[in-house]
Design an enzyme around this catalytic site. Structure first.
Site, PDB file in Angstrom:
ATOM      1  N   GLY A  72      32.192 -11.498  57.862  1.00  0.00           N
ATOM      2  CA  GLY A  72      32.663 -11.894  56.545  1.00  0.00           C
ATOM      3  C   GLY A  72      34.122 -12.295  56.474  1.00  0.00           C
ATOM      4  N   ARG A  74      25.532 -19.985  52.316  1.00  0.00           N
ATOM      5  CA  ARG A  74      24.266 -19.572  52.927  1.00  0.00           C
ATOM      6  C   ARG A  74      23.111 -20.481  52.478  1.00  0.00           C
ATOM      7  NH1 ARG A  74      26.433 -14.179  52.270  1.00  0.00           N
ATOM      8  NH2 ARG A  74      26.770 -13.216  54.308  1.00  0.00           N
ATOM      9  N   GLY A 128      26.378  -8.160  60.246  1.00  0.00           N
ATOM     10  CA  GLY A 128      25.854  -7.037  61.017  1.00  0.00           C
ATOM     11  C   GLY A 128      24.988  -7.489  62.169  1.00  0.00           C
ATOM     12  N   LYS A 144      38.834  -0.399  61.961  1.00  0.00           N
ATOM     13  CA  LYS A 144      38.551   0.802  62.738  1.00  0.00           C
ATOM     14  C   LYS A 144      37.891   0.513  64.085  1.00  0.00           C
ATOM     15  CE  LYS A 144      37.960   3.854  58.720  1.00  0.00           C
ATOM     16  NZ  LYS A 144      37.046   4.806  58.043  1.00  0.00           N
TER      17      LYS A 144
END
Length: 412
Positions: A367, A56, A390, A219
């Site tokens: 990630g 990053r 996100g 999920k």
């Protein structure tokens, strides 16, 4: 260490879709002798005061270097981890940004000082053109998470130009990402943020067809809106991991004791009615979730009650490689198996290498996806690697990103 997240210079100057045209770009501004406050995402893993992965930081370098080259007085701000807001830094030094500043200084070839928490607007005027300093972890400041105006006004007082360049936090309305943009004299987007928006726009708004999306994860419920949004856009939606298990169960295939969501079966069937979802033909199973578990390849109809599906099999891989090979645009988020275990990594590796070999436009984010890209050394063969997790998913599912919305508002 090679950069993990990267963007092509050409992407920085691509025209964004009409809804983003109002956003000012830092690259187009005269920053000479201006106090330029840049919100970057320098949230990197630190162990024993050493940077474990500087991806990053490297992603932020082109933006920082451009501001310095333009003669700006550069003030950086970022978060690191999840410190307790309002608790003195001395009580939680593991969240101090000094290791980041030292590493950043080495990459820039100049010292980067960390400013004390009581850094003021008057102090900001003492910074010289071409100098770069770093504010201490913004998440220790009271009001950061709640996006309080008082804190946002403080940030705004430190600069003549505010630059939002942290796409990874653009989905959070916080004082350092959103509030400051309301009050700064000028608010604009940095090159990295512009590149992120341009790349996602290219993949989703006007893609070269076929558009193939690969979404992995444990999920369906955590990525339900993403799946529903993509189902209406893509030509093929590939699902992997526990998500694939839920889809297999939805069409009546046995999944044994594999991870899947019983209450998501109807949703899975609904999504399958909207677009083509190539489900696994064969799978790699084991009787336990362990790295040392013995793998066995089975047809999906032959999965027993004691089996756990941990990867896709060779027939499934071959079918996916054909789909990926024909794609004009690929959006990738998540592995297709438990790639952390060597015995169950073949599917994810094959898919990763196929995406890297594709000559179309590919964009990857998240990630686990980044970890896979690093593991297989294919960084230079993915068209665009997103810095957002996100934020990446929320953009894909059509959500408004607060930090982008305020820049649009200010630009108008």
């Amino acid at each position: 260490m090679k950069p993990t997240f990267r963007y092509h210079t050409s992407l920085v100057f691509l025209a964004l879709k009409e809804s983003f045209m109002a956003i000012l770009a830092m690259a187009n501004l005269d920053l000479r002798n201006q106090r330029v406050l840049i919100r970057e995402d320098l949230n990197v893993p630190v162990k024993n005061n050493n940077i474990v992965n500087d991806a990053r930081i490297r992603a932020a370098l082109p933006s920082i270097k451009l501001a310095l080259a333009k003669g700006a007085k550069v003030i950086l701000m970022s978060h690191l981890g999840r410190p307790k807001e309002g608790l003195p830094l001395a009580a939680q030094m593991e969240f101090a940004l000094m290791p980041v500043a030292v590493h950043l200084g080495q990459l820039l070839g100049q010292e980067v000082k960390v400013m004390a928490p009581d850094f003021t607007a008057a102090d900001s005027h003492t910074i010289s053109a071409g100098q770069c300093v770093l504010l201490e972890n913004v998440r220790i400041n009271v009001g950061e998470n709640a996006n309080l105006d008082d804190l946002a006004l403080y940030y705004a007082s430190l600069c003549d130009v505010f630059v939002m360049d942290a796409f990874g936090t653009a989905h959070r309305a916080q004082a350092s990402t959103h509030g400051v943009a309301k009050f700064a004299t000028t608010a604009c987007a940095g090159p990295l943020l512009v590149a992120e928006l341009a790349a996602l726009d290219r993949a989703l708004s006007n893609p070269v067809r076929p558009l193939v999306a690969l979404v992995g994860g444990s999920k369906v419920s955590s990525k339900l809106q993403v799946l529903e949004t993509l189902a209406a856009k893509v030509d093929a939606l590939v699902v992997g991991g526990g998500i694939a298990n839920t889809f297999l169960a939805a069409v009546g295939k046995p999944v044994g004791k594999s991870l899947y969501e019983v209450d998501m079966l109807d949703y899975a069937r609904k999504i399958m009615s909207k677009t083509h979802i190539p489900l696994p033909i064969d799978v790699v199973v084991a009787s336990e979730f362990k790295e040392t578990a013995v793998p066995e390849i089975k047809h999906v109809d032959a999965v027993s009650a004691n089996d756990m599906i941990l990867d896709i099999g060779p027939q499934s891989v071959a079918a996916l490689l054909e789909t990926i090979g024909k794609a004009g645009t690929i959006l990738w988020n998540g592995p297709v198996g438990v790639f952390e275990f060597p015995s169950f990594a073949k599917g994810t590796e094959a898919v990763a290498r196929a995406i890297a070999a594709n000559t179309g436009f590919s964009i990857a984010g998240g990630g686990e996806t980044i970890t896979a890209i690093e593991k297989y050394g294919i960084e230079q063969h993915i068209s665009y690697i997103s810095t957002g997790g996100g934020a990446f998913l929320e953009f894909v599912q059509g959500d408004v990103l607060p930090a982008v919305a305020i820049l649009e508002q200010r630009g108008r």
